[in-house]
Design a protein around this motif. Structure first.
Motif, short mmCIF file in Angstrom:
data_model
loop_
_atom_site.label_atom_id
_atom_site.label_comp_id
_atom_site.label_asym_id
_atom_site.label_seq_id
_atom_site.Cartn_x
_atom_site.Cartn_y
_atom_site.Cartn_z
N VAL A 116 -28.52 6.30 -0.12
CA VAL A 116 -28.02 5.01 -0.61
C VAL A 116 -28.12 4.97 -2.13
N PHE A 117 -29.22 5.45 -2.66
CA PHE A 117 -29.41 5.46 -4.11
C PHE A 117 -28.33 6.28 -4.82
N LEU A 118 -28.10 7.50 -4.34
CA LEU A 118 -27.10 8.37 -4.97
C LEU A 118 -25.68 7.83 -4.78
N GLY A 119 -25.39 7.32 -3.60
CA GLY A 119 -24.09 6.68 -3.38
C GLY A 119 -23.92 5.47 -4.29
N GLY A 120 -24.99 4.72 -4.46
CA GLY A 120 -24.96 3.55 -5.35
C GLY A 120 -24.69 3.93 -6.80
N LEU A 121 -25.26 5.03 -7.24
CA LEU A 121 -24.98 5.51 -8.60
C LEU A 121 -23.50 5.81 -8.77
N MET A 122 -22.93 6.48 -7.79
CA MET A 122 -21.51 6.83 -7.88
C MET A 122 -20.63 5.58 -7.84
N LEU B 180 -19.86 2.18 -1.50
CA LEU B 180 -19.00 1.00 -1.41
C LEU B 180 -19.77 -0.30 -1.63
N GLY B 181 -21.05 -0.31 -1.29
CA GLY B 181 -21.85 -1.50 -1.54
C GLY B 181 -22.03 -1.80 -3.01
N SER B 182 -22.08 -0.75 -3.82
CA SER B 182 -22.20 -0.97 -5.27
C SER B 182 -20.84 -1.07 -5.95
N PHE B 183 -19.83 -0.48 -5.35
CA PHE B 183 -18.47 -0.55 -5.92
C PHE B 183 -17.85 -1.93 -5.72
N THR C 295 -21.40 2.51 -8.64
CA THR C 295 -21.57 1.74 -9.87
C THR C 295 -20.78 2.36 -11.02
N GLY C 296 -20.79 3.68 -11.09
CA GLY C 296 -20.03 4.37 -12.12
C GLY C 296 -18.52 4.15 -11.97
N LEU C 297 -18.05 4.20 -10.73
CA LEU C 297 -16.62 3.94 -10.48
C LEU C 297 -16.25 2.50 -10.85
N ARG C 298 -17.13 1.58 -10.47
CA ARG C 298 -16.87 0.17 -10.77
C ARG C 298 -16.87 -0.07 -12.28
N LEU C 299 -17.80 0.56 -12.99
CA LEU C 299 -17.85 0.43 -14.44
C LEU C 299 -16.56 0.95 -15.07
N GLY C 300 -16.04 2.05 -14.54
CA GLY C 300 -14.80 2.60 -15.05
C GLY C 300 -13.64 1.63 -14.89
N ILE C 301 -13.54 0.96 -13.75
CA ILE C 301 -12.48 -0.03 -13.54
C ILE C 301 -12.69 -1.22 -14.47
N ASP C 302 -13.93 -1.69 -14.58
CA ASP C 302 -14.22 -2.83 -15.45
C ASP C 302 -13.89 -2.53 -16.91
N LYS D 178 -23.23 8.09 6.37
CA LYS D 178 -22.78 6.70 6.50
C LYS D 178 -23.49 5.81 5.49
N ALA D 179 -24.78 6.02 5.32
CA ALA D 179 -25.56 5.21 4.37
C ALA D 179 -25.11 5.46 2.94
N ALA D 180 -24.84 6.71 2.61
CA ALA D 180 -24.42 7.05 1.24
C ALA D 180 -23.06 6.45 0.92
N LEU D 181 -22.12 6.59 1.84
CA LEU D 181 -20.76 6.12 1.58
C LEU D 181 -20.61 4.61 1.76
N GLY D 182 -21.13 4.09 2.85
CA GLY D 182 -20.95 2.66 3.14
C GLY D 182 -21.84 1.77 2.30
N THR D 183 -23.12 1.85 2.55
CA THR D 183 -24.07 0.99 1.86
C THR D 183 -24.19 1.33 0.38
N GLY D 184 -24.29 2.62 0.08
CA GLY D 184 -24.49 3.04 -1.31
C GLY D 184 -23.24 2.93 -2.16
#
Length: 138
Positions: free
Chosen positions: A7-13, A73-76, A15-22, A65-71
């Motif tokens: 979840v942590f590593l997925g969240g980093l990714m 997409l949850g941070s994106f 967040t980075g994608l979201r920052l890029g869009i922002d 599932k945890a990395a992609l879904g919760t991590g």
């Protein structure tokens, strides 16, 4: 521990994608939050696809599932960003724009999720059947 790290590593990714869009589509507090709408719509589409296709694959590890879904997409995608933008628009006197934004978020989000579910189901049915493992019998 593996799930938390996933979840942590997925969240980093995410967040980075979201920052890029922002950063690509910046907006003032009183402007239409296009970047948030795009990120949440893309996230709803991808999550719909994941649920209908990837999540149905036998043997998919829970950490994926945890990395992609919760991590990721949850941070994106963030409901809190929707609410912050809505409150900022209404507080600045742009209530109509705020309600348009909320309606667009709901319509596009549900529409994208439905499309993702349909695409995922279609892809799932086109996927070749899972082959038995090397130790199994035919």
């Amino acid at each position: 521990m593996r799930l938390a790290l996933s979840v942590f590593l997925g969240g980093l990714m995410g967040t980075g994608l979201r920052l890029g869009i922002d950063q690509s589509l910046p907006h003032a507090d009183t402007a239409f939050p296009t970047s948030t709408l795009i990120a949440n719509t893309i996230g709803a589409l991808v999550l719909g696809w994941l649920v209908a296709d990837l999540w149905t694959r036998p043997g998919l590890p829970a950490w994926v599932k945890a990395a992609l879904g919760t991590g990721l997409l949850g941070s994106f995608t963030t409901f809190s960003a929707v609410m912050v933008s809505l409150v900022a628009l209404v507080a600045a006197g742009f209530s109509a724009l705020g309600w348009i934004y909320l309606a667009a978020t709901l319509l596009l989000g549900f529409g994208a999720a439905a499309l993702g579910l349909r695409l995922g189901a279609r892809l799932r049915h086109r996927r070749p059947p899972d082959l038995p493992d090397a130790g199994g019998s035919l």
